[in-house]
Design a protein around this motif. Structure first.
Motif, PDB file in Angstrom:
ATOM      1  N   ASN A 178     -10.104  16.947  -4.716  1.00 43.38           N
ATOM      2  CA  ASN A 178      -9.322  17.329  -3.547  1.00 43.38           C
ATOM      3  C   ASN A 178      -8.287  16.239  -3.237  1.00 43.38           C
ATOM      4  OD1 ASN A 178      -8.466  18.836  -1.324  1.00 43.38           O
ATOM      5  ND2 ASN A 178     -10.541  19.224  -0.598  1.00 43.38           N
ATOM      6  N   ASP A 179      -7.480  16.477  -2.210  1.00 43.08           N
ATOM      7  CA  ASP A 179      -6.430  15.534  -1.829  1.00 43.08           C
ATOM      8  C   ASP A 179      -6.506  15.225  -0.347  1.00 43.08           C
ATOM      9  OD1 ASP A 179      -4.979  15.436  -4.402  1.00 43.08           O
ATOM     10  OD2 ASP A 179      -4.548  17.541  -3.960  1.00 43.08           O
ATOM     11  N   ARG A 180      -6.060  14.035  -0.011  1.00 44.93           N
ATOM     12  CA  ARG A 180      -5.887  13.672   1.392  1.00 44.93           C
ATOM     13  C   ARG A 180      -4.567  14.254   1.882  1.00 44.93           C
ATOM     14  NH1 ARG A 180      -6.236   8.566   0.676  1.00 44.93           N
ATOM     15  NH2 ARG A 180      -8.489   8.607   0.964  1.00 44.93           N
ATOM     16  N   ARG A 181      -4.583  14.861   3.067  1.00 43.31           N
ATOM     17  CA  ARG A 181      -3.378  15.428   3.642  1.00 43.31           C
ATOM     18  C   ARG A 181      -3.180  14.891   5.051  1.00 43.31           C
ATOM     19  NH1 ARG A 181      -4.371  20.762   4.634  1.00 43.31           N
ATOM     20  NH2 ARG A 181      -2.162  21.207   4.908  1.00 43.31           N
ATOM     21  N   VAL A 182      -1.951  14.573   5.361  1.00 45.55           N
ATOM     22  CA  VAL A 182      -1.593  14.158   6.716  1.00 45.55           C
ATOM     23  C   VAL A 182      -0.702  15.245   7.305  1.00 45.55           C
ATOM     24  CG1 VAL A 182      -0.273  12.506   8.080  1.00 45.55           C
ATOM     25  CG2 VAL A 182      -1.851  11.693   6.324  1.00 45.55           C
ATOM     26  N   LEU A 183      -1.102  15.756   8.464  1.00 41.94           N
ATOM     27  CA  LEU A 183      -0.410  16.879   9.084  1.00 41.94           C
ATOM     28  C   LEU A 183       0.542  16.386  10.164  1.00 41.94           C
ATOM     29  CD1 LEU A 183      -3.519  19.205   9.492  1.00 41.94           C
ATOM     30  CD2 LEU A 183      -1.993  18.995   7.521  1.00 41.94           C
ATOM     31  N   LEU A 184       1.550  17.197  10.415  1.00 44.12           N
ATOM     32  CA  LEU A 184       2.546  16.867  11.422  1.00 44.12           C
ATOM     33  C   LEU A 184       2.462  17.834  12.575  1.00 44.12           C
ATOM     34  CD1 LEU A 184       4.283  14.431  10.715  1.00 44.12           C
ATOM     35  CD2 LEU A 184       3.667  15.663   8.655  1.00 44.12           C
ATOM     36  N   SER A 185       2.442  17.299  13.794  1.00 44.20           N
ATOM     37  CA  SER A 185       2.403  18.134  14.991  1.00 44.20           C
ATOM     38  C   SER A 185       2.810  17.285  16.171  1.00 44.20           C
ATOM     39  CB  SER A 185       0.990  18.685  15.219  1.00 44.20           C
ATOM     40  OG  SER A 185       0.153  17.676  15.737  1.00 44.20           O
TER      41      SER A 185
END
Length: 534
Positions: free
Chosen positions: A324-331
């Motif tokens: 899997n991958d690390r994801r950084v979300l924007l909000s």
């Protein structure tokens, strides 16, 4: 290190899930993928129950599997015939499988009410069936159906069923929580008693998820002596599903010190999960542990800041271990850390005081106040980011669009047509297209106008779009006058991306998302896209 054998039943139990129907070729493809993953047994189906499963066992003989053995599934023989005359057992022999799993009743209620036999006769059915099949296969497992319900009501009878199967030659006695109602402490106690009462036996576990405990119960069984775990990829199965092997396997490998498929194969887990999802024609479960897209996604600025320093602060394992991958979300929850992390992914080592960081944060917060949600449309964010970094190239200039949606007769389908005028390289192009609905028509017309200038757009396909009505603080209106957020998922056959539009007009929201989708494709293909090349 002790090895726990993984027995996958996606092709049989998994297909009993609502919405899942697999062809023979689907089952062959999944079998090959599961073999690559390194599972030990793949249950191909019940050849005595339907033509698809029978054909599967005929077809699978044409393939060489590196790791897995294909198992056939069936029941104890019919009460009115001897095992040698039973068509179900004959089908198991004829299918050629070297491994067979037979299930039989182990709950007195089922024996007397569902099967309609005495308890003594039920034990005979188990003994006779196991004894007959023992001569025809290399490995033989007994699935004790409704074991835990039977063990609660009449443990003497249930244990007698298991002992009959063991004495007749079953290699593993599989304790089945068929109704999914057992608790972990009940599983632990039952495993200990079975192993003490039937010396020399080996036990397996087969759990269902009706109490959201299938994985917990399976792991509890392993810690109490089970050597085989049955389950399905993504937990597919009847009612609430089966034990999810995508959670069981990494827990065994990474948390409990057991060997299941091996660390080298563990990195294939997310890929296998997604593959089975695609073959089953289902949407992935976003928040599925270990392999879900959100399993290692971080949104809050405090979390992202800590993860950038040390991922252990908010991740229980390295996502790469399971592919899997690390994801950084924007909000609008995002802080500077989120922007810095995304910038690094795009090749920029920005300082937290860089004016571009403040610009991007301000843009995100302003746009999300009217309904944009960049955590769900990362391609739209990437375009926003590079614009802030100085990218200003326009691949086309919008002039006009016009969409007609008409229904001329009550029983006829509506008619949709879109007209688009754009200017490319100083040349104005005016096109029109019809489609299945206004969004499809607009998509066709836009690409028709641009493809003569950008041939690579012929590869782009709209895979999916979703519309959500936004109410509450976003607009002081209700119902049909509310803003809508529209997400479009696109693909060029090599990669997929999601873009977004927001408006109180669904066609305008669609246009915004379509334009972002086209621009993203052209941007990614453009060798002169970087700001210092403009």
């Amino acid at each position: 290190m002790k090895t726990i054998k993984i027995y996958d039943t996606t092709l049989r139990d998994g297909t009993q899930s609502e919405e899942i129907n697999l062809t023979v070729q689907d089952k062959i493809r999944i079998t090959k993928k599961l073999d690559e993953l390194g599972v030990h047994y793949i249950e191909g189906g019940w050849p005595g129950s339907n033509s698809t499963d029978k054909e599967f066992f005929e077809e699978i003989t044409n393939y060489h599997l590196e790791n897995a053995r294909v198992s056939a599934f069936g029941s104890t023989h019919n009460t009115r015939v001897k095992p040698e005359n039973d068509p179900n057992l004959a089908a198991l022999v004829d299918c050629g499988a070297k491994v067979v799993t037979l299930f039989g009743k182990s709950w007195d209620f089922h024996a007397t009410n569902a099967l309609g036999v005495s308890l003594e006769r039920n034990i005979e059915l188990i003994s006779n069936s196991i004894g007959f099949m023992r001569k025809h296969v290399e490995e033989l497992f007994f699935d004790a159906e409704h074991f835990f319900d039977g063990f609660k009501d009449n443990p003497e009878f249930t244990l007698a069923c298991l002992k009959a199967a063991h004495d007749a030659g079953s290699d593993v006695l599989v304790l089945c929580d068929t109704n999914g109602g057992a608790l972990p402490e009940e599983v632990a106690e039952a495993c200990k008693i079975v192993l003490s009462k039937i010396p020399g036996s080996k036990i397996g576990i087969h759990t269902h998820n009706d109490c959201e405990l299938a994985v917990a119960n399976a792991l509890t069984a392993v810690t109490n002596g089970a050597v085989q775990v049955q389950g399905t990829i993504n937990g597919y199965g009847e009612r609430c599903g089966n034990a999810n092997l995508c959670s069981i396997i990494p827990n065994l490998e990474l948390k409990m010190g057991f060997n299941a498929i091996g660390k080298d194969n563990l990195i294939k887990l997310k890929s296998a999960s997604n593959y089975v999802t695609e073959i089953a024609n289902l949407r992935p479960f976003l928040r599925q542990p270990y392999v879900g897209a959100a399993a290692f996604a971080h949104k809050g600025g405090v979390h992202v800041s800590a993860v950038m320093k040390n991922s252990k602060s908010y991740e229980h394992i390295d996502p790469l271990l399971v592919g899997n991958d690390r994801r950084v979300l924007l909000s609008d929850l995002s802080g500077k850390s989120n922007i810095l992390y995304k910038a690094k992914q795009f090749g920029y080592n920005l300082d937290k005081n860089d004016p571009a960081v403040r610009t991007i944060l301000a843009d995100i917060k302003e746009r999300e106040s009217i309904g944009f949600e960049y955590s769900a449309a990362e391609a739209s964010f990437e375009l926003l980011f590079f614009k802030a970094m100085g990218w200003s190239k326009r691949y086309f200039e919008f002039i006009n669009f016009f969409v007609v949606d008409a229904k001329r007769k009550e029983d006829n389908e509506p008619f949709s047509e879109a007209t688009v005028i754009v200017k490319v390289h100083g040349q104005e192009n005016h096109t029109a297209a019809s489609g299945d609905g206004p969004v499809n028509a607009l998509d066709k017309a836009l690409r028709k106008a641009l493809e003569p200038f950008y041939p690579s757009l012929k590869d782009v396909r709209l895979l999916d779009f979703k519309v959500r009505v936004l109410t509450g603080a976003i607009r002081d209106t209700e119902g049909t006058s509310s803003n809508v957020r529209l997400l479009i998922e696109s693909s060029d056959g090599k990669s997929q991306w999601t873009t977004m539009g927001v408006s109180n007009n669904i066609i305008e929201a669609s246009w915004q998302a379509l334009v972002d989708s086209i621009n993203y494709k052209l941007f990614k293909d453009d060798p002169q896209k970087w700001p210092n090349s403009m």
